[in-house]
Design an enzyme around this catalytic site. Structure first.
Site, PDB file in Angstrom:
ATOM      1  CE  LYS A   1      -3.853   0.504   0.936  1.00 30.42           C
ATOM      2  NZ  LYS A   1      -5.044   0.533   0.050  1.00 30.42           N
TER       3      LYS A   1
ATOM      4  CG  HIS B   1      -9.846   2.281   2.542  1.00 27.87           C
ATOM      5  ND1 HIS B   1      -9.522   3.603   2.515  1.00 27.87           N
ATOM      6  CD2 HIS B   1     -11.077   2.217   3.074  1.00 27.87           C
ATOM      7  CE1 HIS B   1     -10.513   4.311   3.014  1.00 27.87           C
ATOM      8  NE2 HIS B   1     -11.479   3.502   3.366  1.00 27.87           N
TER       9      HIS B   1
END
Ligand code: MLC
Ligand code: 5AD
Length: 693
Positions: free
Chosen positions: A556, A562
């Site tokens: 990420k 998320h």
């Protein structure tokens, strides 16, 4: 699982039957008159770019039928970085509004009467400077504290579990949120000091019972902390508010909201509350973002309407309906209007508001409410047996429960057992009429915020700021002082959100989470499936040819926390036979390069749902090039509008996966890309891949 039908036998002897709406245990709603006296508040979560753009959107929302405000802050603000911080650059203004100081907060509410409109602020990590900036902005506008109505989310525990916008370690974080409750209960008596949230659990994969159990477990932990401060339940408890997601499981969602009030009322009564007000749960609901699809996005209007009805039948006090372009970008002006109109139509055209708890007495609904409450009690007993929710969090139990839910759901969708129209059933070949999506010019917002911060720092009294920050830092080391009171002093003299956070970080350590994903569960669900078995064989054959299993690093980038998508992909690829490592959240391009040097990987996958994919991938590709790592095939997954695919491909991205892409499509596409690299085929430029291809 539902029974085929329900009878009197299903509700005989149920303890919760017999109360009216507005009566304890409030199964049938918190108020006697419910929506006849006051319909739920139409409160749409809104925020993007800078304060002026978001202010205009707030005014539009109020002019077009919105009844309350709800602020979405950008990720930099959530994590306590000023917009001019190098780490924040790509994320400024992307998923919410950029707020660096009280000056920004004043512009955010310019021309909006804060004594009349209630304001929700979704803020947890940087709750101190943001709550302080709101209070000071109102103060400087002449609005008295008791006139301020609204809600601060201030629910840090679920950040550690799923939402990931934490800053400090759990202990200091718990102190901060308790300080906020304590301060608000004395100073802002009409402001809800917490919005204890289940929504994010459901978005991350929990079913309604697990969502409710985790929410109540967190609420219990907060009650313990607040009680330890000597606050009287009857004084503050009515200002603890709740927030649930409403997905497509229609009956269960209604039962969940009814059971939530029942269980909360019991909990608060058990702790000795005397007033009915303390025992009455009030809630906000939001329709599920996860349930919406990038394919045939207009279908999302229908899904959202159904979910909104479940929220209303469940007796919510406030509601956000998602925009139909959710899976593609933030709401555009047009999609936001349709989302709001969904609620206006329910309120004004259907007659739904005329009767409180229309499901009351239904054999099915009453029996499901009881069954839901029982399932939640069983979860709570499991959590208690572990010593409480903090222990269950630290042991990994919480994330295991949620990830298990998300993997089973994914496998049911990938095998077609769970229908999603337009995705795994009745897929349309017709091109979807394209709608204008909201586009945030991130670099323009960044430049503007930088200029504003520089100007603020020139014009303020530097010595006063230093003193206030020093007092805040000292307060952080001293339990018993209220950190919100000290932050208000600092914000008033124009300290920034980032400076306040930095002062606290002197004594409160930054939290770093492990990245974990489950193994074996997804494959177990798909064992009988030929498409899956083919992928397993292909991975094996590839591995035999290469002498090792294909190794993938998944990361990420930026401030986007998320991680449901990346966890599902990590689990799925691992189960198919890939070697998978997952980097930590919030990785920088430099950290990714380090990981790539640490061991051999055949491909690099990046997940970005924040809209910051273009600047982040550009930064990453630059770093890869500098480190001579740019030969590695790069793929990207997330909310990527098709209009950005060409730019990503030009940067060197080989594959782009939209949310909901089937696991075998992801796996096979990666293998093909790797095979193409091996045989030196020049172009590995596969197009945008989504689940309907
Ligand atoms: C209402 N009232 C009534 C009544 N209905 N009184 C008598 N009879 C009735 N039928 C009273 C209430 O008691 C209250 O007064 C006042 O009217 C206002 O009503 P409310 O029901 O409190 O509504 P509201 O002000 O809208 O508050 C709703 C809430 C609040 C309590 C749920 O916490 C709230 O607005 N939450 C929103 C949270 C939110 O938007 N979150 C976004 C998260 S997005 P009194 O005097 O009792 O106050 C997110 C996404 C992400 O998290 O991850 O980024
Ligand atoms: N504006 C409007 N809605 C938003 N959401 C997240 N950020 C924003 C924003 N800035 C919604 C999406 C998402 C949920 C968490 O909130 O629906 O799924």
């Amino acid at each position: 699982m539902h029974k085929p039908y329900y009878t009197q036998d299903d509700i005989d002897g149920l303890a919760h039957l017999g109360s009216c709406p507005g009566e304890s245990p409030f199964v049938r709603g918190p108020f006697e008159s419910m929506y006849r006296q006051k319909p739920w508040t139409i409160r749409q979560y809104t925020g993007f770019a800078g304060a002026d753009a978001s202010n205009a959107a707030f005014k539009r929302t109020l002019a077009e039928g919105g009844q309350g405000l709800s602020v979405a802050f950008d990720l930099a603000t959530h994590l306590g970085f000023d917009s001019d911080h190098p780490t924040a650059q790509a994320d400024v203004g992307r998923t919410g509004v950029a707020i660096d100081s009280v000056e920004d907060m004043k512009r955010l509410f310019d021309g909006i009467d804060l004594s009349q409109v209630s304001v929700s602020m979704t803020m947890n990590g940087a709750v101190l400077p943001i709550m302080a900036a709101f209070i000071v902005a109102a103060e400087e506008r002449g609005v008295a504290r008791h006139q301020l109505r609204g809600t601060i989310q201030n629910d840090i525990l679920k950040e550690f579990m799923v939402r990931n916008t934490y800053i400090f370690e759990p202990e200091p974080s718990m102190r901060i949120c308790t300080d906020v409750v304590e301060y608000l209960s004395h100073e802002l008596p009409n402001f809800n000091s917490m919005s204890i949230s289940g929504y994010h659990f459901q978005e991350a994969g929990a079913d309604p019972a697990l969502e409710l159990a985790l929410t109540l477990a967190n609420a219990r932990a907060y009650l313990d902390r607040i009680a330890a401060r000597g606050l009287d339940l009857d004084h503050f408890c009515h200002r603890l508010s709740f927030f649930f997601g409403v997905g497509m499981n229609f009956f269960n969602e209604i039962a969940k909201l009814r059971a939530a009030r029942l269980l909360w009322s019991e909990e608060v009564e058990r702790r000795g509350a005397r007033s009915e007000r303390a025992k009455r749960m009030k809630m906000h609901c939001q329709t599920s973002g996860w349930s919406l699809t990038a394919q045939e996005p207009q279908n999302n209007l229908i899904r959202t309407t159904i979910e909104a009805m479940a929220g209303v039948f469940g007796g919510t006090q406030s509601l956000h309906t998602n925009a139909y372009d959710e899976a593609l970008s933030l709401p555009s002006e047009h999609s936001a209007r349709l989302a709001r109109n969904t609620q206006l139509i329910l309120q004004q055209e259907t007659g739904i508001c005329e009767v409180a708890d229309p499901w009351g007495g239904s054999y099915m609904m009453e029996s499901m409410t009881k069954a839901m409450a029982d399932r939640v009690r069983a979860y709570l007993a499991q959590i208690d047996a572990q010593g409480g929710i903090l222990q269950a969090l630290q042991s990994g139990w919480v994330s295991e429960q949620i990830q298990t839910g998300s993997l089973h759901t994914q496998s049911r969708i990938d095998t077609g057992q769970q229908a999603i129209i337009g995705v795994n059933r009745f897929v349309s070949d017709e091109p979807t009429p394209s709608a204008a999506l909201l586009k945030v010019e991130g670099s323009a917002v960044l430049n503007e915020q930088r200029t504003r911060i520089a100007h603020l720092k020139q014009s303020r009294d530097g010595a006063a700021v230093e003193q206030a920050l020093a007092r805040l830092a000292a307060g952080a080391a001293q339990p018993g002082t209220n950190l919100l009171a000290l932050t208000i002093d600092a914000i008033r003299v124009r300290a920034t959100v980032g400076e306040c956070t930095q002062a606290l970080l002197g004594h409160m350590r930054r939290y770093h989470a492990d990245s974990r994903f489950l193994r074996g569960l997804y494959a177990a669900d798909r064992r009988q499936d030929t498409a899956w078995r083919r992928l397993e064989r292909q991975v094996k054959t590839f591995g035999e040819g290469e002498g090792h299993a294909p190794a993938i690093l998944l990361v990420k980038l930026g401030l986007d926390g998320h991680d449901r998508g990346i966890q599902v992909v990590a689990s799925g690829l691992k189960d198919a036979g890939f070697e998978v490592d997952m980097g930590p959240l919030f990785s920088t391009p430099e950290q990714v390069c380090k990981m790539l040097k640490f061991r051999h990987y055949d491909a690099l996958g990046v997940s970005i749902l924040s809209g910051a994919h273009l600047p982040l991938i550009e930064q990453l590709v630059g770093a890869l090039r500098e480190n001579r790592l740019d030969a590695i095939p790069l793929f990207v997954g997330g909310i990527i509008p098709e209009t950005d695919t060409a730019a990503l491909q030009d940067l060197g991205v080989s594959l782009i996966f939209s949310p909901g892409t089937r696991m075998e499509v992801i796996g096979e596409s990666i293998l093909n890309a790797l095979a193409a690299v091996r045989c030196h085929c020049a172009e590995v430029r596969a197009p945008y891949i989504s689940s309907d291809r």
